[in-house]
Each structure stands twice: as C-alpha cells, then as structure tokens.
Design a protein around this motif. Structure first.
Motif, PDB file in Angstrom:
ATOM      1  N   THR A   1       0.855  -1.192   0.000  1.00 18.45           N
ATOM      2  CA  THR A   1       0.000   0.000   0.000  1.00 18.45           C
ATOM      3  C   THR A   1       0.885   1.234   0.000  1.00 18.45           C
ATOM      4  O   THR A   1       1.762   1.375   0.851  1.00 18.45           O
ATOM      5  CB  THR A   1      -0.923   0.016   1.230  1.00 18.45           C
ATOM      6  N   LEU A   2       0.674   2.078  -0.990  1.00 22.60           N
ATOM      7  CA  LEU A   2       1.489   3.287  -1.138  1.00 22.60           C
ATOM      8  C   LEU A   2       0.594   4.518  -1.018  1.00 22.60           C
ATOM      9  O   LEU A   2      -0.540   4.508  -1.501  1.00 22.60           O
ATOM     10  CB  LEU A   2       2.162   3.312  -2.513  1.00 22.60           C
ATOM     11  N   HIS A   3       1.130   5.542  -0.384  1.00 25.80           N
ATOM     12  CA  HIS A   3       0.393   6.809  -0.289  1.00 25.80           C
ATOM     13  C   HIS A   3       1.244   7.947  -0.817  1.00 25.80           C
ATOM     14  O   HIS A   3       2.466   7.948  -0.633  1.00 25.80           O
ATOM     15  CB  HIS A   3       0.041   7.133   1.169  1.00 25.80           C
ATOM     16  N   LYS A   4       0.572   8.868  -1.461  1.00 25.29           N
ATOM     17  CA  LYS A   4       1.256  10.099  -1.845  1.00 25.29           C
ATOM     18  C   LYS A   4       0.305  11.279  -1.687  1.00 25.29           C
ATOM     19  O   LYS A   4      -0.831  11.217  -2.123  1.00 25.29           O
ATOM     20  CB  LYS A   4       1.741  10.031  -3.292  1.00 25.29           C
ATOM     21  N   ARG A   5       0.805  12.311  -1.042  1.00 30.31           N
ATOM     22  CA  ARG A   5       0.016  13.525  -0.883  1.00 30.31           C
ATOM     23  C   ARG A   5       0.215  14.384  -2.127  1.00 30.31           C
ATOM     24  O   ARG A   5       1.337  14.616  -2.550  1.00 30.31           O
ATOM     25  CB  ARG A   5       0.519  14.255   0.384  1.00 30.31           C
TER      26      ARG A   5
END
Lengths: 138, 111
Positions: free
Chosen positions: A133-137
């Motif tokens: 799971t990857l997040h980017k703002r």
C-alpha cells in the motif's frame, strides 16, 4: 473519490498496458504530467520486480498482479497485490548512490525510486498475496 | 523504442526515442552496444526519450562503462524534465556527462 483497477498478467509486455491505464487515470483525476510519470515509474518498478522475481517460478497457479489506484481529496492511494513468491521490498538495502561509474550497481535503484517518489509504503503478506500500500500527498 | 543515428562533426549521434523500460531494455542494449563497438566518441541525444526506468538506466550505465573501458568519450544531452529527475534521484548526473544542448555535448566528446 475516483478509483481505477488494473489486472495484469506477470509479463513485462504488460508494462505498455500499465502505462496507458496510468495515463488514463491521471487524466481522470487531473494529475499533472510529472506526477503521471512518477506514478508510472513507481508501478513499473514494482511490477517489473514482481514479474522477474515473484513469478520466476512457473508453477504458480492463476498468476496475477492487481493494482488499485484511488484519489480521495489530496491523497493518492495505490494498492498492489500479487500472488507471486513472498517478497518484502522494504527489506531491500538502499543502493550506493555515491559509487563512481566503475563501481556503480543498478540493484535496488527501482525500489529507491519508490521510496523517493511516494510518501509511505506498507507491506504485508496475507492470504497468499504480497500486498503493498502506497500513499502520496498531492 | 527506436534507435536512430547520424554523424555530426565526425561524432556518432545516437537518438533513442520512445519508452525505455524493462520490456524494451534488452533490445535497446543490443542495438546500443553494437553502435558503440566501433565508435569511441558518442553523443546520446535523449530529446525523443519519453520514459526511462531503472532497467533503462542499467543499459546506459553498461554503455558508459564500455566507452570508458575503450578510452572513448560519451556525453548525453537534451533530457526531458522527467528523465532528468530520474537521473537526479539515481545519482547519475554525477557519474555521466550530461549536457543541456547537443552542441555542448559535441564539444565535450570532440576533445
């Protein structure tokens, strides 16, 4: 919330399909071109790893790679799942970026891009699947 | 992925175009190394290169090592912004000769 799901066969020829789908998703959610490039690069590196290492054994039943991308407000979330050999990319040591030309190695560079371009990365192995799971703002 | 070539001021100019990823890197490596075989002075004009991943960087690294081993010179030029960013976060800007324009790259390899 805009969501897109992509299912790929473990085959490097699928990278062209992946790039098209990422571009389409980028257009849908109004992502700027440099971000589309970065998202493409991150997914390319992870899918390439999965194809080359996770599915190197040919006896895996129903081999598949699934990617779900979604934008909620200013948060981009990517979930990547595959049923290849268990592999935790967070355990890969970072590459030596200081080595000179003669000693420079490429190993680990793809995952270095993932770390550089995404804000958070989480890995779990559940129900016979690698789940990233990857997040980017944005 | 395509690799075009031309001669300018006695220097081989190679112009890869398209997407250089793990699917296209193998063929590109073959084509590029074959071109480098008899050419000690080479400029890689990357204006037409739309995309590069670590698999593509691997090929560029092999090419640079091969040129150096033969005491030749290699310069890259005209990188698109996103490609330049990939070079930057890879640390490649400090191990390869990267120029803004083809003229500058030609002057680097011509000496």
């Amino acid at each position: 919330m805009t969501t897109q799901q992509i299912t790929l066969k473990p085959d490097l020829a699928e990278l062209a399909t992946l790039a098209e789908q990422v571009e389409r998703f980028g257009e849908q959610i109004g992502l700027e071109t440099p971000l589309v490039f970065q998202l493409n690069l991150v997914l390319d590196e992870l899918v390439t790893n999965a194809v080359n290492y996770g599915f190197a054994r040919s006896n895996i039943e129903n081999p598949h790679i699934t990617i779900e991308m979604r934008r909620e407000g200013e948060q981009l979330t990517i979930e990547l799942r595959d049923n290849g050999t268990p592999f935790d990319p967070l355990q890969v040591p970072p590459p030596d970026l200081e080595a000179d030309l003669q000693d420079r190695q490429i190993g680990g560079l793809g995952l270095h891009f993932v770390h550089e371009l995404m804000d958070t990365i989480d890995y779990q192995h559940q129900h016979g699947e690698n789940r990233l799971t990857l997040h980017k703002r944005l | 992925m395509q690799l075009d070539s031309e001669q300018q001021q006695g220097v081989l100019i190679l112009k890869p175009s398209g997407r250089l990823d793990s699917n296209t890197a193998q063929q590109f490596e073959k084509d590029l190394l074959a071109q480098l075989d008899n050419n000690p002075q080479v400029v890689l004009d990357l204006a037409g290169l739309d995309y590069v991943s670590s698999a593509g960087l691997r090929v560029l690294l092999i090419a640079a090592k091969q040129v150096k081993q033969k005491a030749g010179s290699l310069a890259l030029c005209a990188l698109q912004d996103s490609i330049r960013q990939v070079f930057e976060i890879s640390g490649f800007l400090s191990i390869l000769t990267v120029c803004d324009s083809r003229e500058e790259a030609l002057s680097k390899v011509a000496n």
